[in-house]
Design a protein around this motif. Structure first.
Motif, mmCIF file in Angstrom:
data_model
loop_
_atom_site.group_PDB
_atom_site.id
_atom_site.type_symbol
_atom_site.label_atom_id
_atom_site.label_comp_id
_atom_site.label_asym_id
_atom_site.label_seq_id
_atom_site.Cartn_x
_atom_site.Cartn_y
_atom_site.Cartn_z
ATOM 1 N N ALA A 1 0.843 -1.204 0.000
ATOM 2 C CA ALA A 1 0.000 0.000 0.000
ATOM 3 C C ALA A 1 0.874 1.248 0.000
ATOM 4 N N GLY A 2 1.981 1.195 0.749
ATOM 5 C CA GLY A 2 2.915 2.312 0.736
ATOM 6 C C GLY A 2 3.554 2.519 -0.622
ATOM 7 N N LEU A 3 3.865 1.427 -1.304
ATOM 8 C CA LEU A 3 4.438 1.528 -2.645
ATOM 9 C C LEU A 3 3.442 2.140 -3.616
ATOM 10 N N HIS A 4 2.168 1.805 -3.458
ATOM 11 C CA HIS A 4 1.143 2.443 -4.290
ATOM 12 C C HIS A 4 1.114 3.949 -4.040
ATOM 13 N N GLY A 5 1.218 4.335 -2.762
ATOM 14 C CA GLY A 5 1.235 5.761 -2.439
ATOM 15 C C GLY A 5 2.454 6.459 -2.994
ATOM 16 N N LEU A 6 3.606 5.802 -2.923
ATOM 17 C CA LEU A 6 4.826 6.369 -3.489
ATOM 18 C C LEU A 6 4.681 6.553 -4.995
#
Length: 248
Positions: free
Chosen positions: A150-155
């Motif tokens: 999910a963090g990678l999607h945000g990045l």
């Protein structure tokens, strides 16, 4: 197979974790469409030009990018594919294990992108990150994996917003159940592999699991110039699984 359009002639692509699975399929697809491909991972890649990489070392990403530039003089496509998944209940996961997941799945892509930006700026390049449907929803005992994806999607969205004006695009694919060697070995070791394969296929509206090549096809499109008006997007590659409600 239909002859591929060579959309990546005279372009250089770097694929992390490109020696096997989805990463290997991506590397092959980009090569078959004309790219000069370099992979980066711990083990030797017998198929592609490769760079030894320990992504738990924060100095590795910058070293990899410098090596790509030293070998080829340019970078047009960055594929952040290397990652890990660890099954554990939250109460059973040590802080050290949590940090390892965070380092490989999120911090390493951040550092790769940061190191690559000066060169992607010159080529109006493209970044594609390998996220996961577990960055959109969650399977049991996958807290670290889901949170980091999910963090990678945000990045992905942040890079698209901050660097779109420079001609740099950033998107992500979110694969579901894909028939990598790792997953096929997992099924083979089940008490009833055939029944498991049948049942896992039934949760997908399309009626089956996916192949690494199907993920690679989308990655190639997102990396190519023809998708030039697409950025900041997360694309599930899941056979419709995320669209299907469970039975009442």
């Amino acid at each position: 197979m239909t002859e591929l359009v060579r959309r990546f002639e005279n372009k250089v692509a770097l694929v992390t974790g490109g020696r096997s699975g989805i990463g290997q399929a991506i590397a092959r697809r980009l090569r078959d469409e004309g790219a000069t491909v370099i992979t980066a991972q711990r083990g030797e890649d017998k198929e592609f030009d490769w760079i030894s990489a320990d992504f738990f070392d924060p100095e590795t990403p910058e070293r990899i990018i410098e090596e790509v530039i030293a070998r080829t003089g340019q970078l047009d496509v960055l594929i952040n594919n290397a990652g890990m998944m660890q099954e554990a209940a939250i109460e059973d996961m040590s802080l050290e294990d949590w940090q390892r997941n965070l380092t490989l799945n999120l911090t390493a892509p951040f550092l790769m992108i940061r190191a690559a930006l000066p060169y992607l700026r010159k080529t109006k390049g493209s970044i594609v990150n390998t996220g996961s449907v577990e960055g959109l929803a969650s399977n049991p005992l996958h807290a670290a994996y889901g949170a980091t994806k999910a963090g990678l999607h945000g990045l992905t969205r942040a890079v698209a917003v901050d660097h779109g004006h420079e001609g740099i695009r950033c998107n992500a694919v979110a694969p579901g159940w894909i028939d990598t060697d790792l997953n096929l070995d997992l099924i083979a070791n089940m008490p009833d592999p055939e029944a498991f394969q049948h049942n896992i296929g039934r949760i997908h509206p399309i009626g089956r699991t996916g192949s690494p090549e199907e993920v690679a096809a989308l990655v190639a499109f997102l990396a190519a110039e023809e998708s030039g008006f697409i950025t900041g997007q997360i694309y599930p590659v899941d056979g419709g699984r995320m669209s299907k409600l469970s039975l009442p």
